[in-house]
Each structure stands twice: as C-alpha cells, then as structure tokens.
Design a protein around this motif. Structure first.
Motif, PDB file in Angstrom:
ATOM      1  N   VAL A   1      80.278  28.442  80.498  1.00 11.84           N
ATOM      2  CA  VAL A   1      79.456  27.300  80.754  1.00 11.84           C
ATOM      3  C   VAL A   1      77.882  27.288  80.621  1.00 11.84           C
ATOM      4  O   VAL A   1      77.405  28.106  81.392  1.00 11.84           O
TER       5      VAL A   1
ATOM      6  N   ARG B   1      74.301  25.314  80.403  1.00 14.54           N
ATOM      7  CA  ARG B   1      73.821  23.849  80.522  1.00 14.54           C
ATOM      8  C   ARG B   1      72.402  23.939  79.845  1.00 14.54           C
ATOM      9  O   ARG B   1      71.728  24.850  79.807  1.00 14.54           O
TER      10      ARG B   1
ATOM     11  N   VAL C   1      79.307  16.553  76.905  1.00 14.26           N
ATOM     12  CA  VAL C   1      79.934  17.981  76.977  1.00 14.26           C
ATOM     13  C   VAL C   1      80.497  18.083  75.644  1.00 14.26           C
ATOM     14  O   VAL C   1      81.102  17.269  75.018  1.00 14.26           O
TER      15      VAL C   1
ATOM     16  N   VAL D   1      76.034  20.121  78.309  1.00 15.28           N
ATOM     17  CA  VAL D   1      76.769  21.059  78.851  1.00 15.28           C
ATOM     18  C   VAL D   1      77.607  21.528  77.917  1.00 15.28           C
ATOM     19  O   VAL D   1      78.598  20.754  77.258  1.00 15.28           O
ATOM     20  N   CYS D   2      78.051  22.666  77.556  1.00 16.86           N
ATOM     21  CA  CYS D   2      78.806  23.419  76.771  1.00 16.86           C
ATOM     22  C   CYS D   2      79.806  24.284  77.554  1.00 16.86           C
ATOM     23  O   CYS D   2      79.529  25.150  78.275  1.00 16.86           O
TER      24      CYS D   2
ATOM     25  N   VAL E   1      74.425  16.620  73.744  1.00 12.67           N
ATOM     26  CA  VAL E   1      75.109  17.503  74.697  1.00 12.67           C
ATOM     27  C   VAL E   1      74.220  18.055  75.724  1.00 12.67           C
ATOM     28  O   VAL E   1      73.174  18.684  75.201  1.00 12.67           O
TER      29      VAL E   1
ATOM     30  N   ARG F   1      76.425  17.631  84.605  1.00 12.42           N
ATOM     31  CA  ARG F   1      75.527  17.667  83.923  1.00 12.42           C
ATOM     32  C   ARG F   1      74.393  18.075  84.551  1.00 12.42           C
ATOM     33  O   ARG F   1      73.288  18.824  83.674  1.00 12.42           O
TER      34      ARG F   1
END
Length: 143
Positions: free
Chosen positions: A76, A78, A56, A92-93, A90, A124
């Motif tokens: 959010v 993904r 993340v 997920v942001c 990464v 995730r």
C-alpha cells in the motif's frame, strides 16, 4: 498478505507510470515478485485502468504474470499530493501480487472501506503503516 513493511505513506510520483513503478519496487523489496512483474503491471494498466474509485487504484499484473509472483502479498503506497490516473486523482495504491485468489478477501475489505465515505477518507489520510494494516485486517477479519 499485508505487512507493515509493505506500506509507504509519503510517496510522490509525477504520473501513474512512475507510481506503478514505485508499487513494483515495494513488491520486489518485500520479496513478493520477480523484477519482470513490473512490466506485467504496466501491461495490465494499459489493457484497463486499475482505478477503483475514491482516490484508490489497485495496480496488479495480468493472469499470465502469476508465474512471476514469488508469494502472495500486497503493498500500500500513499501519495499525499495525488497522482493523475487517467483523469482521476489517486492518493492510495494497493498493489497486488497474487498467485491465486488469496487476495480476494482483502479486496472485498477494501471495497467495504471505500463504500463508507468516512473510512475511505481515513484510509486516504492515514499517516502510519500500522493504521493502514489495521484498517484492512479488521474489516477482513484478520488479527
């Protein structure tokens, strides 16, 4: 701060710069930030990586860029195939647009999720916006 319209579950990006641009796109689409906020997000990333752990990242602007925030919001995104984030993968942001400290409780909820391997995996792997919003709001104590 987090609404289903700010969640994307099937993004793709070849690198973290593109991923941050996508995060900024979504924050703009939901009316949370001025277009110039994306540069502040990139400036923040170059000052210090926003990688949080457990796949993340939390891209956001610098303190001086708060004037570019129209309203507090989260987005959010993904990235199922992952994005290289300065040597970390990464998926997920959680993009942050905040004029004040209203996002702190939600970040605490996110940290709580990431400390639990099962819930971190569930975040995730979530494939629908409702699940993601529900996970963050239930830990934060919101309805």
């Amino acid at each position: 701060m987090l609404e289903e319209r700010g969640v994307r579950v099937a993004e793709a990006a070849p690198d973290r710069v593109t991923a941050i641009h996508r995060c900024a796109d979504v924050l703009e689409e939901i009316g949370a930030v001025h277009p110039a906020y994306r540069e502040a997000m990139l400036d923040r990333e170059w000052a210090m990586s926003t990688y949080l752990g457990e796949g993340v990242a939390i891209p956001h602007g610098l303190d001086v860029s708060r004037i570019l925030v129209r309203r507090d919001a989260l987005a959010v995104l993904r990235f199922p195939d992952g994005v290289d984030w300065d040597g970390f993968r990464v998926t997920v942001c959680v993009a942050i647009a905040a004029r004040g400290d209203g996002h702190v409780a939600l970040l605490a909820a996110l940290a709580d999720i990431l400390l639990d391997p099962e819930r971190a995996r569930a975040l995730r792997e979530a494939t629908d916006p409702e699940t993601i919003v529900g996970m963050l709001h239930s830990v934060e104590g919101q309805p």
